[in-house]
Scaffold this active site. Structure first.
Site, mmCIF file in Angstrom:
data_model
loop_
_atom_site.group_PDB
_atom_site.id
_atom_site.type_symbol
_atom_site.label_atom_id
_atom_site.label_comp_id
_atom_site.label_asym_id
_atom_site.label_seq_id
_atom_site.Cartn_x
_atom_site.Cartn_y
_atom_site.Cartn_z
ATOM 1 N N GLY A 150 0.823 -1.198 0.000
ATOM 2 C CA GLY A 150 0.000 0.000 0.000
ATOM 3 C C GLY A 150 0.856 1.247 0.000
ATOM 4 N N CYS A 207 5.322 -6.137 1.177
ATOM 5 C CA CYS A 207 5.660 -4.716 1.143
ATOM 6 C C CYS A 207 5.110 -4.015 2.393
ATOM 7 C CB CYS A 207 5.167 -4.074 -0.151
ATOM 8 S SG CYS A 207 5.973 -2.487 -0.514
ATOM 9 N N TYR A 208 4.080 -3.177 2.266
ATOM 10 C CA TYR A 208 3.495 -2.548 3.461
ATOM 11 C C TYR A 208 3.043 -3.611 4.453
ATOM 12 C CZ TYR A 208 0.426 0.162 6.497
ATOM 13 O OH TYR A 208 -0.177 0.736 7.600
ATOM 14 N N HIS A 250 7.638 -7.378 -4.257
ATOM 15 C CA HIS A 250 6.331 -7.798 -4.772
ATOM 16 C C HIS A 250 6.468 -9.082 -5.592
ATOM 17 C CE1 HIS A 250 3.903 -4.255 -3.674
ATOM 18 N NE2 HIS A 250 5.051 -3.594 -3.797
ATOM 19 N N GLU A 280 4.105 -10.862 -6.659
ATOM 20 C CA GLU A 280 2.942 -11.026 -7.533
ATOM 21 C C GLU A 280 3.147 -10.471 -8.930
ATOM 22 O OE1 GLU A 280 2.072 -7.210 -5.115
ATOM 23 O OE2 GLU A 280 3.206 -9.068 -4.917
ATOM 24 N N SER A 304 -21.437 -4.026 -25.178
ATOM 25 C CA SER A 304 -20.471 -3.129 -25.807
ATOM 26 C C SER A 304 -19.870 -3.743 -27.055
ATOM 27 C CB SER A 304 -19.346 -2.800 -24.815
ATOM 28 O OG SER A 304 -18.567 -3.956 -24.556
ATOM 29 N N GLY A 305 -20.034 -5.062 -27.219
ATOM 30 C CA GLY A 305 -19.399 -5.753 -28.325
ATOM 31 C C GLY A 305 -18.102 -6.405 -27.904
ATOM 32 N N GLY A 306 -17.696 -6.165 -26.648
ATOM 33 C CA GLY A 306 -16.474 -6.757 -26.131
ATOM 34 C C GLY A 306 -16.734 -8.082 -25.439
ATOM 35 N N VAL A 307 -15.666 -8.669 -24.931
ATOM 36 C CA VAL A 307 -15.752 -9.979 -24.297
ATOM 37 C C VAL A 307 -16.625 -9.934 -23.047
ATOM 38 C CG1 VAL A 307 -14.425 -11.820 -23.185
ATOM 39 C CG2 VAL A 307 -13.487 -10.638 -25.178
ATOM 40 N N ASP A 308 -16.434 -8.912 -22.220
ATOM 41 C CA ASP A 308 -17.084 -8.882 -20.909
ATOM 42 C C ASP A 308 -18.600 -8.887 -21.008
ATOM 43 O OD1 ASP A 308 -14.435 -8.536 -20.176
ATOM 44 O OD2 ASP A 308 -14.638 -6.361 -20.073
ATOM 45 N N SER A 309 -19.143 -7.945 -21.758
ATOM 46 C CA SER A 309 -20.600 -7.834 -21.835
ATOM 47 C C SER A 309 -21.211 -9.016 -22.578
ATOM 48 C CB SER A 309 -21.003 -6.521 -22.506
ATOM 49 O OG SER A 309 -20.497 -6.442 -23.822
ATOM 50 N N LYS A 320 -9.708 -10.233 -17.058
ATOM 51 C CA LYS A 320 -10.079 -10.367 -18.462
ATOM 52 C C LYS A 320 -9.931 -11.804 -18.967
ATOM 53 C CE LYS A 320 -10.913 -5.993 -19.668
ATOM 54 N NZ LYS A 320 -12.190 -5.522 -20.232
#
Length: 523
Positions: free
Chosen positions: A74, A105-106, A194, A196, A249-254, A378
């Site tokens: 953080g 880290c923090y 980090h 990750e 939206s035409g994207g993968v998510d929607s 994603k």
């Protein structure tokens, strides 16, 4: 994270996901831009990760019944008044239930500070970027290491200088700073770097070692479980007679979200906001009708959206204007970069940029908000889409930002012919990538319109024309990214083709900035 509006979400009694069949690793979020990457690396290992705010109550932690807990990094210092802490009773609870704790880290500084050690401002201002560290190979944390040194990603201004009783140093940076500590008997561990991020060369292995060899977790969590959970959430939230509106939206998510709610009570809406790519609206509607057979209504909102944007050049102002105009789904990378300011929910994060689909929701929202993909990355959405049978041509599409071309035009979007120029350049760039067989090797590629003009020579005449930048990156989740190393022949080809095809452009540059330090989009 707190909800951006009073819209309802289906959660269990402890405020977390209703899906509880698997052993849980809790990640306490203290505001690091990499926190979601921690959760992601855990999921990659087949372990269910649950993200909680850093100021979570002890009751909520107990409700999740975690098998292990990770404290994130953080932007704060443990010495600052009001800096986040673990809740009262945390250490006693972990000891009583034999729960391993890893601070990053923090999170490591918090362990040292709260358990009786000392943290101070680092000499020389701290350590940042990729650098070597030397490990103790017979330690618990690094018992699987085959070498004494490894490159890791540092990003800290404070450092531990005195450890609590019973802790030992198991790694130092080349400058001598303490960068890894452990107390094997209490099962408390800390990493100043980090693990990750992909820039830590053995970071993913270190996380897996902690999860499986130290915490004894089982890697039995799969995307099939996510599908079952999300379907159950929707069944609980949507009544037997309720209707659902899905903004496509035409994207993968929607598209994936829509397939979760198939039925005659689903009504899909595709909004042409005037910020789409070249012939995007026609292509998307054709695909919806021909391949997905979704009941889609197309709405033309271009004039109103561009009217809101007229005269705006500040990136945040543009995003806020777009956010006020329409609502979309929200994914993890969007959430972490749109953390609300102190007093508005998660108070330990610093805002990097606001995404249109996080802010801007009206306070008097007159319907319930369903966000089945809110907590997915994603590529996890892509995996879910494949399970649902979404055509690969949708699954493999490069991500496209919710604000559309507004964040790819630096300055006023509506000025002159900027949108038309950018659409044509982007079309040439993407088609060239496909021609050269590179599309599936790249996570995201696009063009950016720059608010400058350049002197050039075209057709033996002096020109003073537009400049565009090209951007292409590789990534797995959008949280970190590297620029794609095109061959010089391709860059020469695409630059020439753009300048010959789009006559109002006479200069093309290529962006070679990774994330971090930059973001993928320019705004």
């Amino acid at each position: 994270m707190s909800a951006p509006s009073p819209a309802k979400r289906v959660r269990g009694e402890d405020g977390q996901s209703i899906f509880t069949r698997h052993a849980v690793c809790c990640v306490l979020d203290y505001g690091s831009q990499y926190t979601q990457l921690i959760a992601r690396r855990i999921r990659d290992s087949g372990v269910l990760s649950v993200l909680m705010p850093g100021d979570v109550t002890m009751e909520r932690i107990k409700g999740a019944q975690p098998k292990t807990i990770i404290l994130s990094g953080g932007p704060n210092s443990v010495h600052v008044e009001g800096a986040p802490r673990v809740p009262d009773g945390f250490w006693e609870y972990c000891a009583e239930n034999d729960i391993p704790v890893l601070g990053i880290c923090y999170g490591m500084q918090l362990i040292v500070h709260q358990l009786g050690g000392e943290v101070k401002t680092a000499d020389g201002g701290g350590e940042y970027g990729r650098m070597p560290m030397n490990v103790v190979r017979d330690s618990t944390l690094f018992s699987t290491e085959e070498q004494d040194s490894q490159l890791v990603w540092m990003s800290h201004g404070d450092e531990a200088v005195k450890l609590p009783d019973g802790f030992s140093v198991v790694a130092r940076s080349e400058q001598g700073a303490i960068v890894a500590i452990e107390h094997p008997k209490r099962r408390i561990f800390g990493l100043q770097y980090h693990p990750e991020v992909v820039h830590s060369e053995r970071g993913a292995e270190t996380i897996r070692h902690f999860l499986f060899d130290i915490a004894k977790m089982t890697g039995d969590w799969r995307m099939e479980d996510v599908l079952e959970e999300e379907m159950e959430k929707i069944r609980l939230q949507v009544g037997p007679t309720d209707h659902v509106i899905c903004a496509l939206s035409g994207g993968v998510d929607s598209t994936v979200a829509a397939t979760l709610v198939l039925g005659d009570r689903l009504h899909c809406v595709f909004v042409d906001n005037g910020l789409l790519r070249y012939k995007e609206a026609e292509r998307v509607m054709d695909t919806f009708n021909q391949h997905l057979h979704l009941p889609v209504c197309k709405v033309d909102d271009a004039d109103r959206m561009l009217g809101r944007l007229k005269g705006l050049s500040d990136p945040e102002a543009k995003r806020k204007a777009i956010g006020a105009e329409f609502i979309d789904g929200t994914l993890y990378p969007d959430v972490i970069e749109s953390c609300p300011p102190p007093g508005k929910g998660q108070k330990h994060s610093h805002t990097i940029k606001s995404h249109h689909n996080v802010g801007g929701l009206p306070e008097d929202l007159q319907f319930e908000l369903i966000e089945p993909l809110r907590e997915l990355f994603k590529d996890e959405v892509r995996s879910l889409g494949r399970l649902l049978g979404v055509p690969e041509q949708f699954i493999s599409r490069h991500p496209f930002p919710g604000p559309g071309l507004a964040v790819r035009i630096i300055g006023d979007v509506t000025e002159g012919d900027r949108l038309d120029v950018l659409r044509e350049v982007d079309e040439v760039f993407i088609n060239s990538i496909r021609e050269w067989g590179l599309y599936d090797k790249i996570w995201q590629a696009f063009a950016v319109f720059l608010p400058v003009r350049s002197v050039g020579v075209q057709g033996d005449q002096r020109t003073h024309s537009h400049v565009v930048a090209l951007r292409a990156v590789t990534s797995s989740d959008g949280m970190t990214a590297d620029w794609y190393p095109f061959q010089p022949d391709f860059l020469r080809y695409v630059s020439t083709k753009i300048c010959n095809t789009v006559r109002s452009v006479n200069r093309v540059v290529y962006d070679v900035t990774s994330k971090p330090p930059g973001t993928i989009e320019w705004e």
